[in-house]
Design a protein around this motif. Structure first.
Motif, mmCIF file in Angstrom:
data_model
loop_
_atom_site.group_PDB
_atom_site.id
_atom_site.type_symbol
_atom_site.label_atom_id
_atom_site.label_comp_id
_atom_site.label_asym_id
_atom_site.label_seq_id
_atom_site.Cartn_x
_atom_site.Cartn_y
_atom_site.Cartn_z
ATOM 1 N N SER A 229 -8.752 -3.265 -14.019
ATOM 2 C CA SER A 229 -9.535 -3.912 -12.965
ATOM 3 C C SER A 229 -11.041 -3.746 -13.173
ATOM 4 O O SER A 229 -11.501 -2.655 -13.494
ATOM 5 C CB SER A 229 -9.157 -3.340 -11.594
ATOM 6 O OG SER A 229 -9.993 -3.887 -10.580
ATOM 7 N N ARG A 275 -9.179 -2.852 -6.692
ATOM 8 C CA ARG A 275 -8.257 -1.730 -6.568
ATOM 9 C C ARG A 275 -8.925 -0.578 -5.827
ATOM 10 O O ARG A 275 -10.160 -0.493 -5.785
ATOM 11 C CB ARG A 275 -7.769 -1.285 -7.940
ATOM 12 C CG ARG A 275 -6.942 -2.393 -8.579
ATOM 13 C CD ARG A 275 -6.205 -1.994 -9.802
ATOM 14 N NE ARG A 275 -5.292 -3.070 -10.180
ATOM 15 C CZ ARG A 275 -4.543 -3.059 -11.271
ATOM 16 N NH1 ARG A 275 -4.602 -2.029 -12.099
ATOM 17 N NH2 ARG A 275 -3.732 -4.063 -11.544
ATOM 18 N N GLN A 308 -2.110 -2.024 -5.940
ATOM 19 C CA GLN A 308 -3.574 -2.018 -5.897
ATOM 20 C C GLN A 308 -4.171 -0.767 -5.261
ATOM 21 O O GLN A 308 -5.387 -0.682 -5.110
ATOM 22 C CB GLN A 308 -4.061 -3.281 -5.174
ATOM 23 C CG GLN A 308 -3.772 -4.540 -6.015
ATOM 24 C CD GLN A 308 -4.144 -5.818 -5.318
ATOM 25 O OE1 GLN A 308 -3.415 -6.292 -4.447
ATOM 26 N NE2 GLN A 308 -5.274 -6.402 -5.699
#
Length: 442
Positions: A229, A275, A308
């Protein structure tokens, strides 16, 4: 000067960080420093307490922390009193007279130390304990009444009282009205941090070190998850309900829910990959830590954020600093926090902070420049997170944050001020000794 610290539990919290910083700075300035505590786990502590420039002595650990998961405050008073008695006994046995004794959290030891050591007592009030205890019914009120009276009475017996923020100074005035009527007003000494060297700082968005790098303290799974991410938000707090960590989870959910679906917009795509890491102190001995950790896991599942959100309990010091370097911004969720060291640590690493607009962060975070101060609502937090998703914005705010911390909250400045306060106390002690000796000679 010979200086002793009397602290209840030398773990990994903000209060412990302050004790370690104070002891390190004083020892580095040439003072003789000893730290006394009722608990110190060498496998779960700040590194300085193992190999730092001061000694650590454990006493009173045999007494339980609670009785049937109750009477925690009373047990803490007894454990810390045992520490104080051991400190005084050791000083007498070794003919090692302490000039100053730094006490925090448990004020009941102040008269004990005054009686047994003759040292000047400095008390650091992180926050009045009885306000932390709250109200839980008539039986609890009756149990707390003598402890609350004792807390105010013994606090007033310190030779010097410090508080960690202007916010706590105001709370102190309201909470201890008998002391306020005496004209007793504590001084403010903000906690501080050791600034990471500039050559260790990492710009927002820079890739993580490789999985086999010595700078990578994560296991392979967490490292891979973080590397996937470009937008990582970080919460660092003990797993306690009062830290309101669930707000960070709800904020991420609000952020993701606000995105248009489907969308080819680049910014929306970036936000959709956001995230959240929930890291912090976790003590398996404490029922609340275990229960709240499970509650947060349940909340993540309820909001369907399993992919996440990651929880990192018992976060080590190395992991904390690595996470700060890896994240885009830090979410600080406690409401009415007395001070809060995490925002300073984040800003020292050039990371902007989104914090609840109350308590200590009002004195450390400059909203719109070093981060954002928001009401404790997920929608407002999500709006701030969306603004920080732009790497340029996060980098610019992060640079201003670093400059802000360097100017006002460095550990060197903290140590210099604390040393000056202690030197004043020691001069007062020496003056009293001289006057006493003159009277005896006369």
């Amino acid at each position: 000067m010979r200086i002793a610290f009397c602290h209840p539990d030398l773990g990994l919290g903000g209060a412990e960080r302050l004790i370690v910083d104070a002891a390190t700075e004083l020892a580095s300035s040439g003072q003789e420093v000893d730290v006394w505590t009722a608990f110190h786990d060498r496998g779960r502590c700040f590194a300085e307490t193992v190999d730092g420039p001061f000694s650590v002595t454990v006493a009173g650990s045999w007494f339980p922390r609670s009785i049937g998961s109750r009477l925690t405050a009373l047990c803490a008073y007894i454990r810390c009193t045992l520490v104080a008695i051991s400190l005084a006994w050791s000083a007498w046995r070794r003919s090692r007279t302490y000039d100053i004794i730094f006490v925090d959290q448990v004020s009941v030891v102040i008269p004990v130390l005054r009686l047994l050591t003759g040292a000047q007592i400095l008390f650091y009030c992180h926050y009045p304990d009885y306000l932390l205890a709250g109200k839980r019914g008539r039986l609890h009120t009756a149990y707390r009444a003598p402890l609350n009276w004792l807390e105010e009475t013994t606090t007033g017996q310190a030779h010097c009282i410090l508080v960690n923020s202007c916010f706590t100074q105001g709370i102190f005035k309201q909470a201890f009205q008998r002391l306020d009527a005496r004209g007793l007003q504590p001084q403010v000494l903000h906690p501080a941090i050791q600034l990471p060297p500039t050559d260790t700082l990492v710009p927002v968005g820079q890739p993580l070190p490789g999985p086999s790098s010595p700078d990578n303290p994560f296991d392979a799974d967490l490292h891979a998850w973080l590397a996937e991410s470009p937008l990582i938000f970080l919460s660092i707090n003990r797993f306690e309900r009062k830290k309101n960590v669930g707000l960070a989870v709800h904020a991420l959910h609000a952020l993701l829910s606000s995105l248009p679906r489907p969308s080819g917009d680049a910014s929306s795509t970036q936000l959709s990959r956001a995230r959240l890491v929930l890291a912090g102190g976790y003590d398996s001995r404490l029922a609340e830590n275990r229960e709240h950790f499970a509650e947060l896991q349940g909340l993540v599942q309820e909001l369907h954020l399993q992919g996440q959100v990651r929880l990192v309990p018992s976060c080590t010091d190395a992991q904390k600093w690595a996470l700060l370097r890896a994240c885009t911004a830090v979410l600080y969720t406690p409401e009415g926090e007395h001070f809060g060291i995490v925002p300073l640590e984040a800003m020292a690493c050039c990371r902007p902070v989104v914090a609840v607009a109350s308590g200590g962060p009002l004195e450390t975070v400059v909203s719109g420049q070093t981060g954002y101060l928001c009401p404790p609502r997920s929608a407002e937090f999500a709006e701030a997170m969306a603004l920080l998703a732009a790497p340029k914005t996060a980098r610019q705010m992060g640079q201003k944050a670093r400059e802000h911390v360097e100017a006002r909250f460095s550990r060197k400045a903290f140590g210099t001020r604390l040393l000056g306060i202690m030197q004043g106390l020691d001069a007062e002690r020496q003056k009293k000794l001289t006057q006493r000796n003159r009277k005896k000679a006369a």
